[in-house]
Scaffold this active site. Structure first.
Site, mmCIF file in Angstrom:
data_model
loop_
_atom_site.group_PDB
_atom_site.id
_atom_site.type_symbol
_atom_site.label_atom_id
_atom_site.label_comp_id
_atom_site.label_asym_id
_atom_site.label_seq_id
_atom_site.Cartn_x
_atom_site.Cartn_y
_atom_site.Cartn_z
ATOM 1 N N GLY A 135 8.168 43.708 57.412
ATOM 2 C CA GLY A 135 8.452 42.685 56.420
ATOM 3 C C GLY A 135 7.905 40.883 56.885
ATOM 4 O O GLY A 135 8.040 40.761 57.301
ATOM 5 N N GLN B 20 7.650 32.411 54.361
ATOM 6 C CA GLN B 20 7.498 32.236 56.030
ATOM 7 C C GLN B 20 6.409 31.842 56.810
ATOM 8 O O GLN B 20 6.831 31.910 57.486
ATOM 9 C CB GLN B 20 7.525 33.700 56.889
ATOM 10 N N CYS C 286 15.289 38.802 61.349
ATOM 11 C CA CYS C 286 14.333 38.013 61.237
ATOM 12 C C CYS C 286 13.124 36.943 61.436
ATOM 13 O O CYS C 286 13.817 37.175 62.637
ATOM 14 C CB CYS C 286 15.147 37.452 60.348
ATOM 15 N N LEU C 287 12.596 37.525 61.189
ATOM 16 C CA LEU C 287 10.974 36.730 62.316
ATOM 17 C C LEU C 287 11.181 35.075 61.866
ATOM 18 O O LEU C 287 11.124 34.542 63.045
ATOM 19 C CB LEU C 287 10.176 37.378 61.601
ATOM 20 N N HIS D 83 13.966 35.791 50.644
ATOM 21 C CA HIS D 83 13.065 34.414 51.164
ATOM 22 C C HIS D 83 12.204 33.831 50.349
ATOM 23 O O HIS D 83 12.236 32.525 50.407
ATOM 24 C CB HIS D 83 11.631 35.493 52.469
ATOM 25 N N HIS E 259 15.790 41.990 51.566
ATOM 26 C CA HIS E 259 15.189 40.918 52.470
ATOM 27 C C HIS E 259 14.305 39.833 52.110
ATOM 28 O O HIS E 259 14.502 38.473 51.529
ATOM 29 C CB HIS E 259 15.561 41.609 53.896
ATOM 30 N N GLU E 260 12.962 40.577 51.763
ATOM 31 C CA GLU E 260 11.902 39.746 51.808
ATOM 32 C C GLU E 260 11.650 38.509 50.078
ATOM 33 O O GLU E 260 11.763 37.893 50.108
ATOM 34 C CB GLU E 260 10.467 40.535 51.468
#
Ligand code: GNR
Ligand code: NI
Length: 168
Positions: free
Chosen positions: A46, A51, A92-93, A138, A134-135
């Site tokens: 995702g 981000q 997480c990226l 963000h 999670h997204e």
């Protein structure tokens, strides 16, 4: 197509709150394509616009093995969440190399616009439910690390700053 660069925790830009998209046009679809390309390249399941330092409510998700099931959520809203919570390991990226458990509602119902600006609703559980939440965090300026203890948060910040120094 273009690869976008991903912000790393604790970059303060990850705390910005994303604004709703007012018109889903070619500009938005190009951003969606670039975000998908960036997610697949990373690789991740995702990516939220926050981000890549774009503060608009846009998310891409693909939890398929074959990378052939891209889901796009524009202006997402959670309209139902189960009382039942579930703990799952998250990564997480924007916080590379860190994995820890987060407790969230087990099942959710989400309303959003697709890449053509058409509304849709979706019920999700399992990894998809975790990923959507999670997204969406963000987009509100939150990362999964914010749910961990202060001690873990400061250790993770230290580790990230060291990595950042070593790669500079
Ligand atoms: O690639 C990702 N994997 C992942 C695993 C468990 C829970 C959430 C995620 S999302 C993450 C990509 C990312 O950072 N999205 O914001
Ligand atoms: Ni993330």
């Amino acid at each position: 197509m273009a690869l976008l660069s991903i912000l790393h925790y604790p970059d303060p830009r990850l705390k910005k709150v994303a604004k709703p998209v007012s018109v889903v046009d070619e500009r938005v679809r190009t951003l969606v394509r670039d975000m998908a390309e960036t997610m697949y390249d990373a690789p991740g399941v995702g990516l939220a616009a926050t981000q890549v330092d774009v503060h608009e409510q846009i998310i891409v998700i693909d939890i398929s093995e074959a990378h052939d099931d891209l889901r796009v959520f524009i202006n997402p809203e959670i309209i139902e969440a189960s009382a039942e919570l579930k703990e799952a390991e998250e990564g997480c990226l924007s916080v590379p190399g860190i994995y820890d458990s987060v407790e969230r509602p087990d099942r959710i119902r989400v309303k959003a616009l697709n890449k053509f600006g058409e509304p849709f609703e979706l019920e999700a559980d399992g990894l998809l439910a975790v990923c959507i939440q999670h997204e969406m965090d963000h987009l509100r300026g939150r990362v999964f690390v914010d749910y961990l203890s202060q001690l873990k948060q400061s250790r993770i910040k230290g580790k990230m700053r060291k990595l950042e120094r070593e790669s500079a």
